[in-house]
Scaffold this motif. Structure first.
Motif, PDB file in Angstrom:
ATOM      1  N   ARG A 217       0.821  -1.207   0.000  1.00  0.00           N
ATOM      2  CA  ARG A 217       0.000   0.000   0.000  1.00  0.00           C
ATOM      3  C   ARG A 217       0.858   1.262   0.000  1.00  0.00           C
ATOM      4  NH1 ARG A 217      -3.449  -1.008  -2.127  1.00  0.00           N
ATOM      5  NH2 ARG A 217      -4.914  -2.667  -1.709  1.00  0.00           N
ATOM      6  N   TYR A 221       3.517   0.268  -3.817  1.00  0.00           N
ATOM      7  CA  TYR A 221       2.260   0.409  -4.535  1.00  0.00           C
ATOM      8  C   TYR A 221       2.465   0.760  -5.999  1.00  0.00           C
ATOM      9  CZ  TYR A 221      -2.245   2.438  -5.824  1.00  0.00           C
ATOM     10  OH  TYR A 221      -3.412   2.746  -6.468  1.00  0.00           O
ATOM     11  N   ILE A 228       0.973  -4.100 -13.107  1.00  0.00           N
ATOM     12  CA  ILE A 228      -0.415  -4.429 -13.471  1.00  0.00           C
ATOM     13  C   ILE A 228      -0.798  -3.650 -14.727  1.00  0.00           C
ATOM     14  CG2 ILE A 228      -2.815  -4.232 -12.747  1.00  0.00           C
ATOM     15  CD1 ILE A 228      -1.917  -4.624  -9.870  1.00  0.00           C
ATOM     16  N   SER A 232      -1.591  -5.793 -17.946  1.00  0.00           N
ATOM     17  CA  SER A 232      -2.988  -5.893 -18.358  1.00  0.00           C
ATOM     18  C   SER A 232      -3.198  -5.371 -19.771  1.00  0.00           C
ATOM     19  CB  SER A 232      -3.888  -5.137 -17.377  1.00  0.00           C
ATOM     20  OG  SER A 232      -3.577  -3.764 -17.386  1.00  0.00           O
ATOM     21  N   LYS A 238      -5.617  -1.909 -24.508  1.00  0.00           N
ATOM     22  CA  LYS A 238      -7.036  -1.721 -24.207  1.00  0.00           C
ATOM     23  C   LYS A 238      -7.653  -0.650 -25.088  1.00  0.00           C
ATOM     24  CE  LYS A 238      -6.176  -2.917 -19.377  1.00  0.00           C
ATOM     25  NZ  LYS A 238      -6.073  -2.403 -18.015  1.00  0.00           N
ATOM     26  N   THR A 244      -7.709   1.314 -17.937  1.00  0.00           N
ATOM     27  CA  THR A 244      -8.337   1.569 -16.637  1.00  0.00           C
ATOM     28  C   THR A 244      -7.321   2.025 -15.600  1.00  0.00           C
ATOM     29  OG1 THR A 244      -8.048  -0.749 -16.097  1.00  0.00           O
ATOM     30  CG2 THR A 244     -10.154  -0.100 -17.039  1.00  0.00           C
ATOM     31  N   GLN A 245      -6.137   1.483 -15.689  1.00  0.00           N
ATOM     32  CA  GLN A 245      -5.140   1.795 -14.658  1.00  0.00           C
ATOM     33  C   GLN A 245      -4.740   3.268 -14.685  1.00  0.00           C
ATOM     34  OE1 GLN A 245      -5.158  -0.911 -12.417  1.00  0.00           O
ATOM     35  NE2 GLN A 245      -2.956  -0.624 -12.409  1.00  0.00           N
ATOM     36  N   LEU A 248      -8.074   5.734 -14.314  1.00  0.00           N
ATOM     37  CA  LEU A 248      -8.705   5.798 -12.998  1.00  0.00           C
ATOM     38  C   LEU A 248      -7.680   6.100 -11.907  1.00  0.00           C
ATOM     39  CD1 LEU A 248     -11.098   2.769 -13.473  1.00  0.00           C
ATOM     40  CD2 LEU A 248     -11.706   5.174 -13.504  1.00  0.00           C
ATOM     41  N   ARG A 249      -6.485   6.486 -12.360  1.00  0.00           N
ATOM     42  CA  ARG A 249      -5.453   6.983 -11.437  1.00  0.00           C
ATOM     43  C   ARG A 249      -4.926   5.939 -10.459  1.00  0.00           C
ATOM     44  NH1 ARG A 249      -5.467  10.687 -13.980  1.00  0.00           N
ATOM     45  NH2 ARG A 249      -6.705  12.558 -14.163  1.00  0.00           N
ATOM     46  N   PHE A 250      -4.937   4.699 -10.875  1.00  0.00           N
ATOM     47  CA  PHE A 250      -4.284   3.714 -10.017  1.00  0.00           C
ATOM     48  C   PHE A 250      -2.779   3.891 -10.115  1.00  0.00           C
ATOM     49  CE2 PHE A 250      -8.418   1.838 -10.542  1.00  0.00           C
ATOM     50  CZ  PHE A 250      -8.704   1.501  -9.232  1.00  0.00           C
TER      51      PHE A 250
ATOM     52  N   ALA B  47      -5.937  -6.021 -12.721  1.00  0.00           N
ATOM     53  CA  ALA B  47      -6.416  -4.698 -13.112  1.00  0.00           C
ATOM     54  C   ALA B  47      -7.922  -4.617 -12.930  1.00  0.00           C
ATOM     55  CB  ALA B  47      -6.041  -4.416 -14.565  1.00  0.00           C
ATOM     56  N   ASN B  50      -8.830  -4.262  -9.445  1.00  0.00           N
ATOM     57  CA  ASN B  50      -8.487  -2.903  -9.042  1.00  0.00           C
ATOM     58  C   ASN B  50      -9.661  -1.961  -9.217  1.00  0.00           C
ATOM     59  OD1 ASN B  50      -6.052  -2.374  -7.969  1.00  0.00           O
ATOM     60  ND2 ASN B  50      -5.009  -1.989  -9.886  1.00  0.00           N
ATOM     61  N   HIS B  51     -10.281  -2.035 -10.369  1.00  0.00           N
ATOM     62  CA  HIS B  51     -11.196  -0.934 -10.693  1.00  0.00           C
ATOM     63  C   HIS B  51     -12.645  -1.345 -10.772  1.00  0.00           C
ATOM     64  CE1 HIS B  51     -10.947  -2.532 -14.783  1.00  0.00           C
ATOM     65  NE2 HIS B  51     -12.054  -1.894 -14.998  1.00  0.00           N
ATOM     66  N   ARG B  85     -11.442  -2.311   2.297  1.00  0.00           N
ATOM     67  CA  ARG B  85      -9.998  -2.153   2.568  1.00  0.00           C
ATOM     68  C   ARG B  85      -9.143  -2.076   1.325  1.00  0.00           C
ATOM     69  NH1 ARG B  85      -9.348  -7.541   5.154  1.00  0.00           N
ATOM     70  NH2 ARG B  85     -11.121  -7.852   3.788  1.00  0.00           N
ATOM     71  N   GLU B  86      -9.781  -2.275   0.170  1.00  0.00           N
ATOM     72  CA  GLU B  86      -9.035  -2.468  -1.064  1.00  0.00           C
ATOM     73  C   GLU B  86      -7.898  -1.461  -1.263  1.00  0.00           C
ATOM     74  OE1 GLU B  86     -10.574  -3.836  -5.419  1.00  0.00           O
ATOM     75  OE2 GLU B  86     -11.796  -2.546  -4.168  1.00  0.00           O
ATOM     76  N   HIS B  87      -8.191  -0.197  -1.036  1.00  0.00           N
ATOM     77  CA  HIS B  87      -7.158   0.814  -1.292  1.00  0.00           C
ATOM     78  C   HIS B  87      -6.777   1.546  -0.015  1.00  0.00           C
ATOM     79  CE1 HIS B  87      -7.451  -0.059  -5.454  1.00  0.00           C
ATOM     80  NE2 HIS B  87      -8.763   0.115  -5.414  1.00  0.00           N
ATOM     81  N   VAL B 215     -17.452   0.832 -11.720  1.00  0.00           N
ATOM     82  CA  VAL B 215     -16.045   1.169 -11.913  1.00  0.00           C
ATOM     83  C   VAL B 215     -15.682   2.181 -10.844  1.00  0.00           C
ATOM     84  CG1 VAL B 215     -14.405   2.291 -13.441  1.00  0.00           C
ATOM     85  CG2 VAL B 215     -16.118   0.747 -14.372  1.00  0.00           C
ATOM     86  N   VAL B 216     -14.612   1.909 -10.139  1.00  0.00           N
ATOM     87  CA  VAL B 216     -14.172   2.860  -9.122  1.00  0.00           C
ATOM     88  C   VAL B 216     -12.778   3.354  -9.483  1.00  0.00           C
ATOM     89  CG1 VAL B 216     -15.519   1.854  -7.268  1.00  0.00           C
ATOM     90  CG2 VAL B 216     -13.242   0.999  -7.720  1.00  0.00           C
ATOM     91  N   ASN B 217     -12.471   4.553  -9.036  1.00  0.00           N
ATOM     92  CA  ASN B 217     -11.121   5.052  -9.280  1.00  0.00           C
ATOM     93  C   ASN B 217     -10.224   4.697  -8.096  1.00  0.00           C
ATOM     94  OD1 ASN B 217     -11.630   6.829  -7.233  1.00  0.00           O
ATOM     95  ND2 ASN B 217     -11.733   8.639  -8.515  1.00  0.00           N
ATOM     96  N   SER B 218      -9.004   5.195  -8.150  1.00  0.00           N
ATOM     97  CA  SER B 218      -8.048   4.768  -7.129  1.00  0.00           C
ATOM     98  C   SER B 218      -8.416   5.287  -5.744  1.00  0.00           C
ATOM     99  CB  SER B 218      -6.640   5.240  -7.494  1.00  0.00           C
ATOM    100  OG  SER B 218      -6.623   6.637  -7.626  1.00  0.00           O
ATOM    101  N   ILE B 223     -17.193   5.667 -10.403  1.00  0.00           N
ATOM    102  CA  ILE B 223     -17.141   6.484 -11.609  1.00  0.00           C
ATOM    103  C   ILE B 223     -18.381   6.239 -12.461  1.00  0.00           C
ATOM    104  CG2 ILE B 223     -15.818   7.001 -13.692  1.00  0.00           C
ATOM    105  CD1 ILE B 223     -14.396   7.784 -11.134  1.00  0.00           C
TER     106      ILE B 223
END
Lengths: 361, 643
Positions: A217, A221, A228, A232, A238, A244-245, A248-250, B47, B50-51, B85-87, B215-218, B223
């Protein structure tokens, strides 16, 4: 100054490849920032200004530039000192000179200036081998800006100065024996540097690189997310703006340090191979310029400019795949950053300059 | 010369660099090939995890209506607060902050989180069920400030039961599915019925949870929605229960000041009109996940509020059982209603003297008066003529042996002994002397209130043993569909003279000189019978004196009305209320309510409690010491049998 016939000797292939990389970078920044944002516009200005700088660096004979290299060097050092005291602060570092419309980052220009001054120094040398005195001078000339940049602090950019010096002294004929000794000293000094020279967060970055899961984390991270992101993407990616990464700001700073990861995610392995090919072409073509240079000065200059570029490209791409510790090093030509773009294009102006003037006296 | 050497050296060293660059790039290409081609599937899944997040949309459970369409159990919207807890970077910080914002104890929150720590990180851990509005407001404000990005507030339907714990044991309660309940449409974390109707008809009531893939962001912010399967509400179910009668019965208990059980039904078809078990718990406490303290106190309570007395409590029926003996003797053709026995205050059977409750004796009584007066000697005599097996046979026909088959979980079997039973259970033969106490509902006779309700219904309707049931209609989506009532357990019409004698005798209990006078309603022929269930023998009572166990007797009252063509029948069981007749006013209140409602008259209200009257002579009280040796002997035998 600019003779018409020189026009025919411009390395159009290299120029096209460089501009293609700029274009790919713009497209990925557009995708990563979500459309027609001020960031994209700033990058376009950067490319345009960079092309102007490229033309300027191309037009003036590199030999005349080299004659003025000490002035350029001293000027840049002055700017670095100025930045240390009066620079604009962002994200805890003092790196920029605020010009109102935009900020200039002098450290980006140090690379070319250092390449010029080192090329001039070794190009003028009458001796066929590099002496220890030469090495000492080269080390000092490199160390001054390095320390100044490191103080900002900007260790990434500071580190790119080392390949410049190494490349020039290597090509200038540094005995392999000394190279070996330097490598040994480096290995021995590493634990000391680990203990005394590095900040806590830097140590953490390196230790998490070795085992990202220990802090999935925290510091690990970005590295996990980078893998990823890249993984991916698959073979074909994609799709544009579909990653998505990045979207969506991962992955943080997707338009900057991690632009290659975003490319890998959206354009897949195919896109990666195309861009890797372009960079390889640019680097080999620049090495060719050094080989074809009319004089040693030209060869050293091309090498010096190329060294920081190649180092940054290889390190950043490795980091983008999560295969190297995360470090604030951008990908030249593609990452967002006006100063970097201008300085890099100016550098290629010098490389083109050397090749173009290989037949002139 | 130096020039050419220079150039050669440069060329060589440049070549070295060239090769290094090519090798590096090749290595990079291979690295990317591994990540993007070889390990692609794995990273693609990562991935996606993740989202994408799948949120469960809890289906509202089916609404329960009473027989007139009045809503009994419904759903309300509530808020649950969970941690995803994911992020989360610092889970402890989130826990501390959430506890502070919501005003909870940190260690409680930590315990909840620890319990679910092993689950996948994307699954929300519910920290607060049914959060208050102020908690929600405080949390949402922090969420907007990005201080609690990993805390999710969701709206979910929550079961709402009537106030005052009305019919709590009937409805039961819901709770998170246990491990053994998972499967067949029930997933982990699903809310299922754990007791009562909620449990028996869980399949109908549960509905189908929906899901929303987002879909969720970080930051964990949603979203957009990828896909949404709306939840399907559970079936609407109409019960046979009559809200007014239910309330009347529970009010009656409250007014009378004791706890117990009641089951009141329509003797013609077995539809349960009112179902009471007191003391009760509040099912609403379970709806939001019962907290440990409440659960522990419910379990530790000496009054056992969790016990569903109407089907789980087994007691000796006492004098109520005389109805069974009378029916058996008449239907077996051993006697006619005019058969007379002379009661001199007691009689001797097999060398033992058995007392009647009335010291001087009842004199010569026929069947009707024996029922009215609850004469022990009369029924000792009939019991002795019948033998235990024929008593057992008729008890079974009347619904007193085994289960009633009511659609509620964990019903206990009622027990009326037989020679076969004793042999099987204890390996001993039956002694004829034991039959004498069985004839007045003592000894090993042990029945549930529900089975007595079935018995009196069978007497009321003339011999048809109905199965009590609770569901009247189900809305399968296209309007109400009358539910198929359970098959009638057995039909064996009694002879008219049997019926007349029983009905007359029971009518006289209430309207003549019997013990049920408190159930009398002018103009309405109520019939009934009182009884007392001994909690402990008189000898045992002496031994247990000083302990804080409540040893007072239980009181019974069974009834039906009107005498001819009865429409309502049932049982009132008063726990430790000592006298069966004290249940009669509850029955009267329910019967009055029933007929007032039927005739469109205003519903009766209960007058304030009258001053306690002097105790009346209670004929149901146990006929003293004579039975004790038998009861004690069988109790010993029972103890041996269980080993």
């Amino acid at each position: 100054m600019f003779e018409r016939r020189l026009y025919h000797h411009v390395d159009w292939g290299l120029l096209v490849a460089v501009l293609a990389l700029c274009a790919v970078g713009l497209v990925q920044i557009y995708s990563a920032t979500g459309g027609w944002t001020p960031i994209v516009q700033m990058q376009i200005y950067g490319v345009v200004l960079g092309l102007v700088a490229l033309v300027i660096c191309l037009s003036v004979d590199y030999r005349s530039l080299a004659d003025k290299s000490h002035l350029i060097y001293v000027g840049i050092i002055g700017l670095l000192v100025y930045v240390l005291f009066f620079g604009a602060v962002r994200g805890g570092s003092r790196r920029w000179i605020d010009l109102g419309v935009f900020n200039v980052q002098p450290s980006e220009f140090v690379k070319a200036a250092l390449a010029l001054v080192l090329a001039k120094f070794f190009g003028d040398s009458r001796r066929a081998v590099v002496t220890r005195a030469d090495l000492f001078v080269a080390g000092a000339v490199t160390a001054i800006p390095l320390v100044l940049v490191a103080q900002q602090p900007d260790l990434g950019t500071a580190a790119t100065l080392i390949p410049v010096a190494f490349a020039v002294v290597y090509v200038a004929g540094m005995p392999m024996r000394i190279l070996g000794v330097l490598a040994l000293v480096g290995v021995l000094a590493a634990p000391m540097a680990w203990k005394f020279a590095l900040q806590d967060y830097q140590r953490e970055r390196i230790s998490t690189f070795l085992d990202p899961a220990q802090d999935a984390r925290g510091a690990g991270y970005q590295q996990i997310q980078a893998r990823i992101t890249v993984g991916s993407g698959g073979a074909w990616g994609k799709g544009f703006q579909e990653g998505t990464q990045g979207q969506l700001r991962f992955l943080p700073v997707a338009h900057n340090d991690f632009i290659f990861s975003v490319l890998a995610e959206e354009q897949g392995f195919a896109g990666v191979i195309v861009v890797l090919g372009l960079y390889l072409f640019v680097i080999l073509r620049s090495l060719e310029s050094a080989r074809l240079a009319k004089d040693r000065l030209g060869a050293y200059l091309a090498m010096g400019v190329l060294a920081s570029f190649a180092f940054q490209v290889m390190y950043n791409i490795t980091m983008s795949a999560g295969l190297a510790p995360v470090k604030g090093l951008t990908l030249p030509l593609m990452s967002y950053g006006g100063s970097s773009m201008i300085a890099t294009l100016a550098g290629f102006g010098l490389v083109l300059n050397v090749r173009m003037r290989r037949f002139t006296n | 010369m130096a020039q050419t050497e220079d150039r050669r050296r440069i060329t060589v060293r440049l070549m070295v660099l060239q090769v290094s660059v090519v090798v590096t790039f090749a290595a990079l290409a291979i690295g990317f090939w591994f990540l993007q081609i070889v390990q692609h599937t794995q990273f693609e899944e990562m991935a996606e995890n993740n989202h994408q997040r799948t949120l469960a949309l809890r289906a509202p459970r089916g609404v329960l209506f009473d027989r007139d369409g009045k809503v009994l159990v419904e759903n309300r919207l509530s808020f649950t607060v969970s941690i995803v807890r994911e992020h989360t970077k610092d889970l402890d910080r989130t826990i501390r902050l959430l506890a502070a914002v919501a005003g909870l104890d940190i260690s409680t929150v930590r315990q909840i989180v620890d319990r679910h720590r092993g689950e996948p990180a994307y699954r929300p851990i519910v920290v607060i069920e049914d959060a208050s509005l102020s908690q929600v407001a405080a949390i949402m404000a922090r969420r907007l400030d990005f201080e609690l990005p990993d805390v999710v507030v969701e709206q979910v339907p929550m079961r709402q039961y009537p106030a005052d714990a009305l019919a709590a044991h009937l409805f039961g309660y819901v709770g998170e599915a246990s491990d053994s309940q998972i499967g067949e449409g029930v997933t982990s974390g699903a809310i299922v019925g754990q007791s009562g109707i909620e449990r028996v008809y869980n399949r109908l009531l549960m509905g189908q949870d929906g899901a929303r893939r987002v879909v969720v962001n970080s930051m964990g912010r949603e979203i957009r929605t990828l896909e949404e399967v709306p939840p399907v509400e559970g079936r609407r179910v109409q019960l046979t229960i009559d809200y007014e009668l239910q309330k009347a019965a529970e009010e009656g208990f409250r007014h009378a000041g004791f706890t117990g059980a009641a089951l009141i039904m329509d003797p013609r078809n077995g539809e349960v009109l009112s179902y009471v078990s007191l003391p009760a718990y509040d099912p609403n406490d379970f709806a939001a996940g019962i907290d440990r303290a409440t659960w522990a106190s419910l379990n530790a309570d000496r009054l056992k509020p969790l016990q569903n007395r109407a089907i789980q409590g087994r007691y000796s029926p006492g004098s109520i059982f005389k109805i069974v003996v009378a029916t058996a003797a008449l239907e077996e053709g051993l006697v006619t209603p005019d058969y007379r026995v002379s009661c001199g205050g007691g009689a001797t059977f097999y060398g033992h003297y058995y007392k009647c409750w009335l010291k001087g004796g009842h004199g010569s009584v026929d069947m009707r008066h024996a029922i009215e007066q609850s004469c022990n000697v009369y029924f000792y005599t009939l019991g002795n003529m019948l033998g235990v097996d024929r008593i057992h046979k008729w008890a079974d026909k009347l619904g007193l042996a085994g289960k009633t088959g009511i659609d509620l979980p964990n019903e206990q079997e009622s027990l009326v002994p037989s020679t076969e039973w004793k042999l099987e259970r204890f390996g001993e033969k039956w002694y004829a002397g034991e039959t004498i106490s069985v004839a007045i509902g003592q000894g090993q006779v042990s029945v549930t209130p529900a089975s007595l309700a079935v018995m009196i219904s069978t007497i009321a309707n003339g011999g048809t043993r109905v199965t009590p049931h609770l569901i009247r209609a189900v809305d399968e989506g296209g309007g109400w569909k009358i539910a198929t009532p359970p098959a009638v357990a057995s039909t064996g019409l009694f002879r008219p003279e049997t019926l007349a004698a029983l009905h007359d005798g029971l009518w006289m209990v209430v309207n003549g000189h019997g013990t049920g006078g408190r159930a009398r309603i002018p103009g309405l022929d109520v019939a009934g019978k009182t009884g007392t269930a001994q909690v402990i023998s008189n000898k045992g009572r002496q031994a247990a004196r000083g302990s804080d166990v409540d040893l007072r007797d239980h009181g019974w009252f069974v009834f039906f009305a009107p005498r001819d063509n009865p429409e309502i029948a049932g049982v009132i069981f008063g726990e430790h209320n000592e006298h069966g007749y004290l249940g009669a006013p509850i029955a009267r209140h329910v019967i009055e309510t029933y007929f007032a409602k039927k005739d469109g008259r205003p519903l009766p209200t209960l007058a304030p409690m009258p001053a306690p009257a002097a105790p009346e002579a209670d004929p149901d009280l146990a006929p003293l010491e004579d039975q004790v040796p038998v009861a004690a002997a069988t109790a010993r035998a029972a103890a041996r049998g269980t080993h």
